[in-house]
Design an enzyme around this catalytic site. Structure first.
Site, PDB file in Angstrom:
ATOM      1  N   GLU A 157       0.832  -1.220   0.000  1.00 12.47           N
ATOM      2  CA  GLU A 157       0.000   0.000   0.000  1.00 12.47           C
ATOM      3  C   GLU A 157       0.859   1.260   0.000  1.00 12.47           C
ATOM      4  O   GLU A 157       0.599   2.201  -0.754  1.00 12.47           O
ATOM      5  CB  GLU A 157      -0.918  -0.002   1.227  1.00 12.47           C
ATOM      6  CG  GLU A 157      -1.805   1.247   1.323  1.00 12.47           C
ATOM      7  CD  GLU A 157      -2.540   1.338   2.649  1.00 12.47           C
ATOM      8  OE1 GLU A 157      -3.520   2.086   2.712  1.00 12.47           O
ATOM      9  OE2 GLU A 157      -2.109   0.672   3.612  1.00 12.47           O
ATOM     10  N   LYS A 191      20.935 -13.615 -12.418  1.00  7.67           N
ATOM     11  CA  LYS A 191      21.093 -14.796 -11.563  1.00  7.67           C
ATOM     12  C   LYS A 191      20.326 -16.007 -12.103  1.00  7.67           C
ATOM     13  O   LYS A 191      20.459 -17.108 -11.572  1.00  7.67           O
ATOM     14  CB  LYS A 191      20.661 -14.460 -10.138  1.00  7.67           C
ATOM     15  CG  LYS A 191      21.596 -13.433  -9.503  1.00  7.67           C
ATOM     16  CD  LYS A 191      21.068 -12.876  -8.215  1.00  7.67           C
ATOM     17  CE  LYS A 191      22.042 -11.851  -7.650  1.00  7.67           C
ATOM     18  NZ  LYS A 191      22.262 -10.693  -8.538  1.00  7.67           N
ATOM     19  N   THR A 226      31.201  -9.066   1.799  1.00  7.43           N
ATOM     20  CA  THR A 226      31.268 -10.504   2.062  1.00  7.43           C
ATOM     21  C   THR A 226      32.630 -11.104   1.752  1.00  7.43           C
ATOM     22  O   THR A 226      33.118 -11.972   2.477  1.00  7.43           O
ATOM     23  CB  THR A 226      30.198 -11.247   1.242  1.00  7.43           C
ATOM     24  OG1 THR A 226      30.365 -10.938  -0.145  1.00  7.43           O
ATOM     25  CG2 THR A 226      28.806 -10.834   1.696  1.00  7.43           C
TER      26      THR A 226
END
Length: 611
Positions: free
Chosen positions: A314, A408, A470
């Site tokens: 919303e 991906k 990472t």
């Protein structure tokens, strides 16, 4: 009429009278004439003033503004003064008043008047631009170097002449013909590569890049040279914004990540896209997301009759709907809330608005989040929503349905990528000889999208670090959100059905380098903000495969779009089996989901940690 124009008119009429008197004064060797000629001078003065006033007013000399006085204004002044110079002796001759007026006065007065009128206008403009006092420097104005001595650099130097914030002390440009020259009163001191040494010599800490017409590579090089020299950098707006008049060249902004990682502008088939979208109804799912919202912004440029924003959130729907409302878009905007998996709601929206073109951008995209506990939900959301939208689009007679996919999906190693590959296979399986054309578009990471590393890095830098990466060698392909959206539109327009378009993503970027660049753009260094390596997350791999590999793709007429070579979609009862599993998966654990995905996607190879 503006009171200032009356003032200017009065100035010019007075100048005409003074020029008449000065002409007599010059005629009599810088002395006032004797009584006889003095009487002639003053008696004819009202006629002279009246003629000049009538001519000036009739020729419309008072439509321009003095602060923008330029050569065309001077041309109009000379023309008007010339007309008046002929009208004055003609009128005096008709009235038999010209006998005692020296003929040289008729020649001297117009010259003096033209100089007075033109000179006063140029002097006013010079005063407004601060050029009458070039030696007066605002005490708070910081010295700055301008990189780029082209049109934008010259315009910027002019606008900053009277700035209380910046004082341009020199310009840099790689053009040999400009070395040592003066542009807008500012000397070109050397080449861009000398920015560091020149800045050190002049005590400058700030540089402004004024090369909007240059290639991205040239602008990126300029930024890197400045940051290496320890200079804070700003840039002028894009050339398109300057030319359109939306912004001034002096509307400076900080260097953004897009300036370093973005590419040259996409060349679109504007006429083809106008014909594709013009007068049509277009529906976009996920319209409140990063890609969906940008697709909507780009689509309205091509004048569709109606744009349907379909969104489950919303708040996201409200945000994008209000954006279009604030812009007062001439396109009819429909905000439809709903879940793309809910066939009843999707069918209701399609039945009411009958979209001609559909862009399906709604999806779960976060790789680690979708890898374990949410694996089945990732597949259910990404595949079932695609199947629902595609089937309803076919049933309602939509001409084209475009699936926004991901890099991906290329030889996927994670559930998210496999789910998007399965969604691609669904669209290919539904493609028939006639009816709705299904087009698939794959691309990589986009800068600043929801869930990307860029917003996270910004938050971490704002908190003082550390910035978490990472792995030191992890790489990803990046493009800007507008570029990705534009190419999706172009692929949608070009596609004939069942193709998988891939975008030329350029060169891969190391995430660690991206973090360092963001730290530098924040005015800090790694001594201030530490980079911390945390290890690969579930489903992640070090390198994404290049989308536009020439051995795996086919060329298209557009240089940044290619068509992927992929195996044929499943046959038989594939869709029925898939739908049955999505409706009743039985065991929905991550290992079971991965095993089931491998039966449909032979190239899916989960990372060893997840097998």
């Amino acid at each position: 009429m503006n009171i200032r124009r009356y003032i200017v008119f009065g100035h010019d009429v007075a100048a005409a009278g003074l020029a008449w008197i000065a002409a007599f004064w010059l005629r009599f060797n810088l002395d006032f004439p004797d009584d006889e000629f003095r009487a002639v001078m003053f008696d004819r003065l009202p006629y002279v003033v009246a003629v000049h006033g009538a001519v000036f007013w009739a020729l419309g000399l008072y439509r321009g503004l003095w602060r923008y006085a330029s050569l065309p204004d001077l041309q109009r002044i000379v023309f008007a003064v010339g007309i008046a110079a002929l009208a004055v002796p003609a009128l005096l001759a008709v009235l038999r008043l010209g006998a005692l007026v020296p003929r040289s006065v008729y020649l001297i007065a117009p010259v003096l008047l033209a100089l007075a009128m033109g000179g006063s206008r140029l002097a006013y403009r010079a005063w407004r631009e601060g050029r009458l006092a070039p030696l007066v420097v605002h005490p708070t104005a910081a010295p700055v170097l301008v990189l780029g001595a082209g049109p934008a650099g010259a315009a910027l130097a002019k606008e900053l002449t009277n700035s209380a914030q910046w004082r341009v002390v020199g310009m840099l440009d790689d053009d040999p013909g400009k070395q040592g020259a003066s542009v807008a009163g500012v000397k070109v001191l050397g080449r861009v590569e000398n920015a560091g040494s020149i800045a050190g010599r002049l005590g400058v800490n700030q540089a402004i890049i004024a090369m909007p017409e240059a290639t991205h590579g040239e602008r990126k090089r300029a930024v890197e040279l400045c940051t290496q020299a320890g200079l804070a950098v700003k840039t002028v707006p894009a050339m398109s914004d300057i030319v359109s008049g939306r912004v001034s060249v002096s509307a400076l902004r900080p260097i953004e990540l897009d300036d370093l990682l973005g590419r040259d502008p996409v060349q679109l088939d504007e006429a083809g896209l106008q014909g594709f979208f013009g007068g049509k109804t277009v529906l976009v799912t996920g319209a409140g997301g990063s890609i969906g919202a940008e697709l909507c912004r780009q689509i309205v440029r091509f004048s569709p009759a109606r744009l349907v924003l379909f969104e489950q959130s919303e708040f996201s729907l409200y945000t994008i709907e209000q954006e279009f409302r604030d812009r007062r878009s001439p396109v009819e905007i429909v905000a439809a809330i709903g879940d793309a998996k809910n066939e009843a709601r999707v069918g209701e929206v399609f039945a009411r608005y009958r979209p001609d073109i559909v862009f399906h951008a709604a999806a779960y995209k976060h790789v680690p989040l979708m890898e374990e506990d949410n694996a089945f939900e990732a597949v259910r959301n990404n595949v079932l929503s695609t199947l629902t939208i595609a089937r309803v689009a076919q049933a309602s007679g939509a001409a084209k349905c475009v699936l926004v996919s991901t890099d991906k999906a290329v030889n996927p190693t994670n559930v998210m990528g496999a789910s998007k590959r399965l969604a691609e296979i669904v669209c290919q399986a539904l493609q028939g000889q006639d009816g709705t054309q299904f087009v698939i578009v794959r691309f990589g990471n986009v800068l600043g999208s929801t869930g990307s590393v860029v917003p996270r890095f910004r938050e971490q830098i704002a908190r003082g670090g550390p910035v978490t990466v990472t792995h030191p060698q992890i790489e990803r392909y990046f493009m800007s959100i507008p570029e990705a959206a534009q190419l999706v539109l172009q692929a949608g327009q070009m596609g004939k059905g069942s193709e998988i378009y891939v975008l030329d993503m350029g060169e891969p970027v190391k995430i660690a380098d991206l973090a360092r660049q963001m730290i530098q753009l924040s005015g800090l260094s790694e001594a201030d903000i530490r980079i911390e390596f945390t290890g690969l997350r579930p489903g992640e791999k070090l390198y994404e495969e290049p989308l536009a590999d020439a051995e795996k793709t086919l060329a298209t007429p557009h240089p940044k779009l290619r068509i992927a070579r992929v195996h044929a979609p499943q046959g038989g009862n594939f869709l029925d089996e898939l739908l049955a599993w999505l409706a009743s998966p039985g065991e929905a654990s991550a290992p079971h989901v991965r095993s089931r995905l491998q039966t449909w996607i032979p190239e899916y190879r989960p990372t060893k940690a997840n097998q």
